[in-house]
Design an enzyme around this catalytic site. Sequence first.
Site, PDB file in Angstrom:
ATOM      1  N   ARG A 103       0.815  -1.235   0.000  1.00  0.00           N
ATOM      2  CA  ARG A 103       0.000   0.000   0.000  1.00  0.00           C
ATOM      3  C   ARG A 103       0.842   1.277   0.000  1.00  0.00           C
ATOM      4  O   ARG A 103       0.386   2.333   0.420  1.00  0.00           O
ATOM      5  CB  ARG A 103      -0.974   0.028   1.174  1.00  0.00           C
ATOM      6  CG  ARG A 103      -1.954  -1.113   1.114  1.00  0.00           C
ATOM      7  CD  ARG A 103      -3.066  -0.962   2.111  1.00  0.00           C
ATOM      8  NE  ARG A 103      -3.866  -2.164   2.111  1.00  0.00           N
ATOM      9  CZ  ARG A 103      -3.615  -3.224   2.862  1.00  0.00           C
ATOM     10  NH1 ARG A 103      -2.599  -3.221   3.697  1.00  0.00           N
ATOM     11  NH2 ARG A 103      -4.371  -4.294   2.779  1.00  0.00           N
ATOM     12  N   LYS A 146       2.663  11.397 -10.743  1.00  0.00           N
ATOM     13  CA  LYS A 146       1.872  10.489 -11.583  1.00  0.00           C
ATOM     14  C   LYS A 146       2.712   9.252 -11.864  1.00  0.00           C
ATOM     15  O   LYS A 146       3.835   9.353 -12.367  1.00  0.00           O
ATOM     16  CB  LYS A 146       1.511  11.158 -12.914  1.00  0.00           C
ATOM     17  CG  LYS A 146       0.373  12.147 -12.823  1.00  0.00           C
ATOM     18  CD  LYS A 146      -0.049  12.530 -14.233  1.00  0.00           C
ATOM     19  CE  LYS A 146      -1.111  13.592 -14.239  1.00  0.00           C
ATOM     20  NZ  LYS A 146      -1.462  14.020 -15.605  1.00  0.00           N
ATOM     21  N   GLU A 184       8.852  19.690 -24.014  1.00  0.00           N
ATOM     22  CA  GLU A 184       8.110  19.870 -22.751  1.00  0.00           C
ATOM     23  C   GLU A 184       8.567  21.144 -22.028  1.00  0.00           C
ATOM     24  O   GLU A 184       7.793  21.788 -21.322  1.00  0.00           O
ATOM     25  CB  GLU A 184       8.279  18.647 -21.837  1.00  0.00           C
ATOM     26  CG  GLU A 184       7.822  17.319 -22.450  1.00  0.00           C
ATOM     27  CD  GLU A 184       6.295  17.116 -22.491  1.00  0.00           C
ATOM     28  OE1 GLU A 184       5.535  18.036 -22.137  1.00  0.00           O
ATOM     29  OE2 GLU A 184       5.877  16.004 -22.883  1.00  0.00           O
ATOM     30  N   LYS A 214       6.701  23.598 -13.034  1.00  0.00           N
ATOM     31  CA  LYS A 214       5.899  22.371 -12.876  1.00  0.00           C
ATOM     32  C   LYS A 214       5.503  22.196 -11.410  1.00  0.00           C
ATOM     33  O   LYS A 214       4.363  21.843 -11.095  1.00  0.00           O
ATOM     34  CB  LYS A 214       6.675  21.153 -13.386  1.00  0.00           C
ATOM     35  CG  LYS A 214       5.983  19.830 -13.039  1.00  0.00           C
ATOM     36  CD  LYS A 214       5.522  19.028 -14.221  1.00  0.00           C
ATOM     37  CE  LYS A 214       4.555  17.922 -13.797  1.00  0.00           C
ATOM     38  NZ  LYS A 214       4.692  16.687 -14.505  1.00  0.00           N
ATOM     39  N   GLU A 247      -4.963  17.116 -10.786  1.00  0.00           N
ATOM     40  CA  GLU A 247      -5.432  17.540 -12.108  1.00  0.00           C
ATOM     41  C   GLU A 247      -6.944  17.720 -12.181  1.00  0.00           C
ATOM     42  O   GLU A 247      -7.625  17.152 -13.028  1.00  0.00           O
ATOM     43  CB  GLU A 247      -4.962  16.562 -13.199  1.00  0.00           C
ATOM     44  CG  GLU A 247      -5.069  17.178 -14.585  1.00  0.00           C
ATOM     45  CD  GLU A 247      -4.390  16.373 -15.695  1.00  0.00           C
ATOM     46  OE1 GLU A 247      -3.284  15.850 -15.475  1.00  0.00           O
ATOM     47  OE2 GLU A 247      -4.962  16.309 -16.780  1.00  0.00           O
ATOM     48  N   ARG A 274      -3.794  22.085 -13.545  1.00  0.00           N
ATOM     49  CA  ARG A 274      -2.772  21.135 -14.027  1.00  0.00           C
ATOM     50  C   ARG A 274      -3.041  20.699 -15.467  1.00  0.00           C
ATOM     51  O   ARG A 274      -2.136  20.279 -16.183  1.00  0.00           O
ATOM     52  CB  ARG A 274      -2.679  19.926 -13.078  1.00  0.00           C
ATOM     53  CG  ARG A 274      -1.476  19.031 -13.355  1.00  0.00           C
ATOM     54  CD  ARG A 274      -1.142  18.087 -12.205  1.00  0.00           C
ATOM     55  NE  ARG A 274      -0.081  17.154 -12.576  1.00  0.00           N
ATOM     56  CZ  ARG A 274       0.484  16.280 -11.780  1.00  0.00           C
ATOM     57  NH1 ARG A 274       0.105  16.211 -10.518  1.00  0.00           N
ATOM     58  NH2 ARG A 274       1.439  15.459 -12.197  1.00  0.00           N
ATOM     59  N   ASN A 320      -1.246  19.988 -20.483  1.00  0.00           N
ATOM     60  CA  ASN A 320      -1.583  19.203 -21.672  1.00  0.00           C
ATOM     61  C   ASN A 320      -1.553  20.031 -22.949  1.00  0.00           C
ATOM     62  O   ASN A 320      -2.016  19.585 -23.996  1.00  0.00           O
ATOM     63  CB  ASN A 320      -2.969  18.564 -21.509  1.00  0.00           C
ATOM     64  CG  ASN A 320      -2.970  17.538 -20.399  1.00  0.00           C
ATOM     65  OD1 ASN A 320      -2.001  16.802 -20.230  1.00  0.00           O
ATOM     66  ND2 ASN A 320      -4.031  17.511 -19.615  1.00  0.00           N
ATOM     67  N   HIS A 371      -0.997  18.413 -26.210  1.00  0.00           N
ATOM     68  CA  HIS A 371      -1.028  16.971 -25.976  1.00  0.00           C
ATOM     69  C   HIS A 371      -2.218  16.250 -26.608  1.00  0.00           C
ATOM     70  O   HIS A 371      -2.100  15.076 -26.946  1.00  0.00           O
ATOM     71  CB  HIS A 371      -0.948  16.670 -24.479  1.00  0.00           C
ATOM     72  CG  HIS A 371       0.462  16.702 -23.962  1.00  0.00           C
ATOM     73  ND1 HIS A 371       1.241  17.839 -24.029  1.00  0.00           N
ATOM     74  CD2 HIS A 371       1.241  15.748 -23.397  1.00  0.00           C
ATOM     75  CE1 HIS A 371       2.433  17.574 -23.511  1.00  0.00           C
ATOM     76  NE2 HIS A 371       2.456  16.307 -23.126  1.00  0.00           N
ATOM     77  N   HIS A 429      -1.397  13.190 -28.851  1.00  0.00           N
ATOM     78  CA  HIS A 429      -1.851  11.820 -28.607  1.00  0.00           C
ATOM     79  C   HIS A 429      -2.515  11.237 -29.845  1.00  0.00           C
ATOM     80  O   HIS A 429      -2.338  10.063 -30.169  1.00  0.00           O
ATOM     81  CB  HIS A 429      -2.798  11.768 -27.405  1.00  0.00           C
ATOM     82  CG  HIS A 429      -2.094  12.032 -26.117  1.00  0.00           C
ATOM     83  ND1 HIS A 429      -2.721  12.549 -25.006  1.00  0.00           N
ATOM     84  CD2 HIS A 429      -0.799  11.866 -25.758  1.00  0.00           C
ATOM     85  CE1 HIS A 429      -1.838  12.701 -24.032  1.00  0.00           C
ATOM     86  NE2 HIS A 429      -0.667  12.292 -24.469  1.00  0.00           N
ATOM     87  N   HIS A 477       7.484  11.081 -28.084  1.00  0.00           N
ATOM     88  CA  HIS A 477       6.380  11.844 -27.495  1.00  0.00           C
ATOM     89  C   HIS A 477       6.599  13.360 -27.643  1.00  0.00           C
ATOM     90  O   HIS A 477       5.699  14.084 -28.085  1.00  0.00           O
ATOM     91  CB  HIS A 477       6.216  11.440 -26.029  1.00  0.00           C
ATOM     92  CG  HIS A 477       5.244  12.282 -25.284  1.00  0.00           C
ATOM     93  ND1 HIS A 477       3.896  12.267 -25.551  1.00  0.00           N
ATOM     94  CD2 HIS A 477       5.422  13.188 -24.293  1.00  0.00           C
ATOM     95  CE1 HIS A 477       3.285  13.124 -24.750  1.00  0.00           C
ATOM     96  NE2 HIS A 477       4.192  13.701 -23.976  1.00  0.00           N
TER      97      HIS A 477
END
Length: 361
Positions: free
Chosen positions: A118, A140, A182, A224, A234, A238, A242, A245, A249, A262
């Site tokens: 956990r 993340k 980025e 960031k 998010e 946040r 993106n 993005h 994607h 990416h």
Amino acid sequence: MQTVKVDLADRSYPVYIGSDLLGKPNAVFDMCNSGTILIVSNETVAPLYLDTLAASLTGADVHKLVLPDGENYKTSEYWSRIIDKLVEIRATRDATIFTLGGGVIGDLGGFAAASYMRGVTFVQVPTTLLSQVDASVGGKTGFNHPKGKNLIGAFHQPAAVLVDIDTLGTLPGREFSAGLAEVVKIAAIRDAVFLSWLEANSPEIMAREPVAITSMVRRSIVNKAEVVAEDERESGVRALLNFGHTFAHALETLTHYRKYLHGEAVAIGMMVAAELSESRSLCEPGFCERLGKLLQSFDLPLCIPDSIEANDILETMKLDKKVIAGSVRLILVKSAGQGIIDSSSDKLQITAAINANKAIC
Ligand SMILES: NC(=O)c1ccc[n+]([C@@H]2O[C@H](COP(=O)([O-])OP(=O)(O)OC[C@H]3O[C@@H](n4cnc5c(N)ncnc54)[C@H](O)[C@@H]3O)[C@@H](O)[C@H]2O)c1
Ligand SMILES: [Zn+2]
């Protein structure tokens, strides 16, 4: 060495940035709860840096796990390998995982840390520019499902992040440029002064001049960290991260994750979003051209290839998880350094922006 704090109440942590940090992570070692450490790395990064990191963790019971290299291994199977290793070394709740590598190792090792018993402590040691300025900060973690990227995951903040900019010395040029996308992203959505600085220092950055790189990495992380501190999970601001993005994607999906790194797809995605912002008169004329010049100076692509139709992109975007209730939510720019979340672009406007983007190349 410089330190940036990620301010998240009892989950706050430091990001250490500097040269030759791998050889002396003593401040980080102080945070480990017990003497048991598992360093997770991959076959490319381990021969370069694993021994240096392991040797500096003096007095600890250091274990190592080297996984194959690549996004293809960011899967449940390789998450299991990490868990198996933790079981094998009889790691308890107070063990610490160090993730040494790019975003793939950080995400996978971070999720092993989030899920084992956990949640155990972990320290990110990012070695790509992309993971230093983006993936390693913010908590993340996760892995891919055959049906979708990053479908399984959790928010689990590291106890510390150790950014040794010397590791960028061995990073291939294409990966370095992908990380720069980025950097440009974060400047474009929230830091106009940084955007101008990037333009003025582009030659030093491309020469990987240590003073310029340290400033750039630090400023990206400060930005960031501020966004993450404001909106850890998010639910609001946040989402600005993106920028570019949603288009990226779609491009990555349509090219089966093979044509673009990416960051390269993000560069093109930002150009389309900038085009849309300008054509809808949301931002000042000339921003798109300015962004293009900067991305080009970083050896990044700017345009959607001719073989991909605007309609394919629109259809693929509808499947993107950032699309809310049928309307396409996009990050656009209001002015250089100021991004906005916008759901009011219609299909015709987006199609026109995609076609205008294709026309500039
Ligand atoms: N958690 C987040 O917030 C977040 C944010 C952005 C991206 N990501 C994830 O990060 C991943 C992409 O990360 P990435 O771009 O770092 O890719 P990556 O981890 O695949 O690394 C790119 C390549 O560089 C190699 N490499 C790493 N460090 C090196 C070094 N110092 N010298 C030489 N080679 C080196 C790697 O072995 C790999 O081949 C994706 O899975 C993406 O989903 C996560
Ligand atoms: Zn990204």
